[in-house]
Design a protein around this motif. Structure first.
Motif, PDB file in Angstrom:
ATOM      1  N   LEU A  24       0.780  -1.222   0.023  1.00 17.77           N
ATOM      2  CA  LEU A  24      -0.216   0.078   0.008  1.00 17.77           C
ATOM      3  C   LEU A  24       0.999   1.251  -0.206  1.00 17.77           C
ATOM      4  O   LEU A  24       1.963   1.332   0.529  1.00 17.77           O
ATOM      5  N   ASN A  25       0.154   2.382  -0.672  1.00 19.07           N
ATOM      6  CA  ASN A  25       1.254   3.373  -0.688  1.00 19.07           C
ATOM      7  C   ASN A  25       0.233   4.804  -0.078  1.00 19.07           C
ATOM      8  O   ASN A  25      -0.662   4.365   0.308  1.00 19.07           O
ATOM      9  N   GLU A  26       0.759   5.613  -0.297  1.00 23.08           N
ATOM     10  CA  GLU A  26       0.041   7.035   0.731  1.00 23.08           C
ATOM     11  C   GLU A  26      -0.788   7.712  -0.106  1.00 23.08           C
ATOM     12  O   GLU A  26      -1.138   8.792   0.002  1.00 23.08           O
ATOM     13  N   THR A  27      -1.213   7.195  -1.475  1.00 25.06           N
ATOM     14  CA  THR A  27      -2.027   7.745  -2.192  1.00 25.06           C
ATOM     15  C   THR A  27      -3.739   6.991  -2.125  1.00 25.06           C
ATOM     16  O   THR A  27      -4.306   7.194  -2.866  1.00 25.06           O
ATOM     17  N   GLN A  28      -3.758   6.416  -0.983  1.00 23.25           N
ATOM     18  CA  GLN A  28      -5.112   5.556  -0.859  1.00 23.25           C
ATOM     19  C   GLN A  28      -5.946   6.223  -0.091  1.00 23.25           C
ATOM     20  O   GLN A  28      -6.946   5.791   0.069  1.00 23.25           O
ATOM     21  N   ALA A  29      -5.796   7.823   0.335  1.00 23.88           N
ATOM     22  CA  ALA A  29      -6.741   8.146   0.944  1.00 23.88           C
ATOM     23  C   ALA A  29      -6.560   9.615   0.873  1.00 23.88           C
ATOM     24  O   ALA A  29      -5.157  10.132   0.448  1.00 23.88           O
ATOM     25  N   ALA A  30      -7.650  10.578   0.677  1.00 23.44           N
ATOM     26  CA  ALA A  30      -7.456  11.845   0.568  1.00 23.44           C
ATOM     27  C   ALA A  30      -8.054  12.539   2.024  1.00 23.44           C
ATOM     28  O   ALA A  30      -9.083  12.189   2.327  1.00 23.44           O
ATOM     29  N   PHE A  44     -13.327  21.664  14.230  1.00 21.46           N
ATOM     30  CA  PHE A  44     -12.919  21.611  12.837  1.00 21.46           C
ATOM     31  C   PHE A  44     -13.441  20.408  12.047  1.00 21.46           C
ATOM     32  O   PHE A  44     -13.768  19.465  12.772  1.00 21.46           O
ATOM     33  N   THR A  45     -13.536  20.469  10.870  1.00 24.89           N
ATOM     34  CA  THR A  45     -13.782  19.115  10.204  1.00 24.89           C
ATOM     35  C   THR A  45     -12.874  18.537   9.422  1.00 24.89           C
ATOM     36  O   THR A  45     -11.899  19.326   9.126  1.00 24.89           O
ATOM     37  N   MET A  46     -12.698  17.217   9.290  1.00 26.71           N
ATOM     38  CA  MET A  46     -11.753  16.535   8.435  1.00 26.71           C
ATOM     39  C   MET A  46     -12.403  15.549   7.705  1.00 26.71           C
ATOM     40  O   MET A  46     -13.311  14.776   8.192  1.00 26.71           O
ATOM     41  N   SER A  47     -12.372  15.780   6.470  1.00 30.64           N
ATOM     42  CA  SER A  47     -13.021  15.123   5.496  1.00 30.64           C
ATOM     43  C   SER A  47     -12.024  13.912   4.876  1.00 30.64           C
ATOM     44  O   SER A  47     -11.071  14.255   4.544  1.00 30.64           O
ATOM     45  N   ILE A  48     -12.500  12.671   5.024  1.00 27.19           N
ATOM     46  CA  ILE A  48     -11.870  11.477   4.567  1.00 27.19           C
ATOM     47  C   ILE A  48     -12.212  10.743   3.362  1.00 27.19           C
ATOM     48  O   ILE A  48     -13.538  10.189   3.406  1.00 27.19           O
ATOM     49  N   MET A  49     -11.484  10.583   2.479  1.00 18.46           N
ATOM     50  CA  MET A  49     -12.060   9.557   1.208  1.00 18.46           C
ATOM     51  C   MET A  49     -11.016   8.444   1.136  1.00 18.46           C
ATOM     52  O   MET A  49      -9.761   8.831   0.896  1.00 18.46           O
ATOM     53  N   ALA A  50     -11.267   7.344   1.437  1.00 14.00           N
ATOM     54  CA  ALA A  50     -10.307   6.252   1.412  1.00 14.00           C
ATOM     55  C   ALA A  50     -10.657   5.274   0.478  1.00 14.00           C
ATOM     56  O   ALA A  50     -11.833   4.907   0.166  1.00 14.00           O
ATOM     57  N   TYR A  51      -9.545   4.901  -0.418  1.00 12.20           N
ATOM     58  CA  TYR A  51      -9.827   3.868  -1.344  1.00 12.20           C
ATOM     59  C   TYR A  51      -9.403   2.691  -1.036  1.00 12.20           C
ATOM     60  O   TYR A  51      -8.454   1.839  -1.757  1.00 12.20           O
ATOM     61  N   GLY A  97      -5.151  -0.340   9.805  1.00 15.99           N
ATOM     62  CA  GLY A  97      -4.123  -1.479  10.072  1.00 15.99           C
ATOM     63  C   GLY A  97      -2.665  -0.844  10.407  1.00 15.99           C
ATOM     64  O   GLY A  97      -2.486  -0.241  11.174  1.00 15.99           O
ATOM     65  N   ASN A  98      -1.730  -1.482   9.622  1.00 16.17           N
ATOM     66  CA  ASN A  98      -0.350  -1.012   9.637  1.00 16.17           C
ATOM     67  C   ASN A  98       0.188  -0.306   8.384  1.00 16.17           C
ATOM     68  O   ASN A  98       1.164   0.199   8.261  1.00 16.17           O
ATOM     69  N   ALA A  99      -1.070   0.083   7.620  1.00 17.94           N
ATOM     70  CA  ALA A  99      -0.737   0.998   6.410  1.00 17.94           C
ATOM     71  C   ALA A  99      -1.039   2.404   6.507  1.00 17.94           C
ATOM     72  O   ALA A  99      -2.150   2.638   7.182  1.00 17.94           O
ATOM     73  N   LYS A 100      -0.175   3.256   6.068  1.00 18.41           N
ATOM     74  CA  LYS A 100      -0.275   4.774   6.041  1.00 18.41           C
ATOM     75  C   LYS A 100      -0.875   4.784   4.898  1.00 18.41           C
ATOM     76  O   LYS A 100      -0.311   4.710   3.797  1.00 18.41           O
ATOM     77  N   LEU A 101      -1.979   5.791   5.011  1.00 22.83           N
ATOM     78  CA  LEU A 101      -2.812   5.842   3.755  1.00 22.83           C
ATOM     79  C   LEU A 101      -2.590   7.225   3.213  1.00 22.83           C
ATOM     80  O   LEU A 101      -2.624   7.439   2.109  1.00 22.83           O
ATOM     81  N   SER A 102      -2.145   8.156   4.164  1.00 17.95           N
ATOM     82  CA  SER A 102      -2.159   9.586   4.007  1.00 17.95           C
ATOM     83  C   SER A 102      -1.283  10.023   5.021  1.00 17.95           C
ATOM     84  O   SER A 102      -1.367   9.737   6.289  1.00 17.95           O
ATOM     85  N   SER A 103      -0.693  11.231   4.742  1.00 12.57           N
ATOM     86  CA  SER A 103      -0.009  11.995   5.620  1.00 12.57           C
ATOM     87  C   SER A 103       0.122  13.404   5.224  1.00 12.57           C
ATOM     88  O   SER A 103      -0.177  13.885   4.274  1.00 12.57           O
ATOM     89  N   GLY A 104       0.450  14.289   6.320  1.00 13.16           N
ATOM     90  CA  GLY A 104       0.450  15.791   6.126  1.00 13.16           C
ATOM     91  C   GLY A 104       0.675  16.484   7.237  1.00 13.16           C
ATOM     92  O   GLY A 104       1.216  16.086   8.169  1.00 13.16           O
ATOM     93  N   LYS A 105       0.489  18.051   7.142  1.00 15.26           N
ATOM     94  CA  LYS A 105       0.988  18.959   8.010  1.00 15.26           C
ATOM     95  C   LYS A 105      -0.367  19.444   8.780  1.00 15.26           C
ATOM     96  O   LYS A 105      -1.237  19.655   7.981  1.00 15.26           O
ATOM     97  N   LEU A 106      -0.443  19.794   9.892  1.00 16.56           N
ATOM     98  CA  LEU A 106      -1.493  20.072  10.694  1.00 16.56           C
ATOM     99  C   LEU A 106      -0.887  21.408  11.333  1.00 16.56           C
ATOM    100  O   LEU A 106      -0.216  21.512  12.337  1.00 16.56           O
TER     101      LEU A 106
END
Length: 110
Positions: A24-30, A44-51, A97-106
């Motif tokens: 899995l790579n980091e492009t599996q969720a927005a 605040f709101t956090m919108s998640i789209m997971a593929y 699980g153990n897969a990182k789907l997305s990451s970023g700054k807050l």
């Protein structure tokens, strides 16, 4: 006299490709966080789209030194959140699980 010179090799080769047990790579969720910067202690709101099929998602927040500050379960779609953290720049990871789907700054402000 020898044909071969013992001069040091001035070329250095390095690989930048990372091997992973999980394909899995980091492009599996927005992930979209609004508003940014987030004001500490307010909603605040956090919108998640997971593929992915497994929707067991957790949101982890780390400080600038990489220390885990908070872990919370989240769901695909709109999540209403409230973080009471000191002002500063944090990084986040969306994990399934153990897969990182997305990451970023807050960015947190007081």
């Amino acid at each position: 006299s020898s044909m071969f010179s013992m001069k040091s090799n001035k070329y250095f080769y390095a690989s930048t490709k990372t091997a992973s047990v999980n394909p899995l790579n980091e492009t599996q969720a927005a992930v979209t966080i609004y508003p940014m910067p987030v004001t500490s202690g307010t909603n605040f709101t956090m919108s998640i789209m997971a593929y992915i099929k497994n929707k067991d998602l957790s949101f982890r927040i780390y400080d600038i030194l990489g220390n885990l500050m908070k872990t919370t379960a989240v769901a695909e779609g709109i999540n209403l959140m409230n973080l009471d953290l000191p002002a500063g720049i944090y990084s986040y990871c969306l994990i399934s699980g153990n897969a990182k789907l997305s990451s970023g700054k807050l960015v947190m402000s007081k």
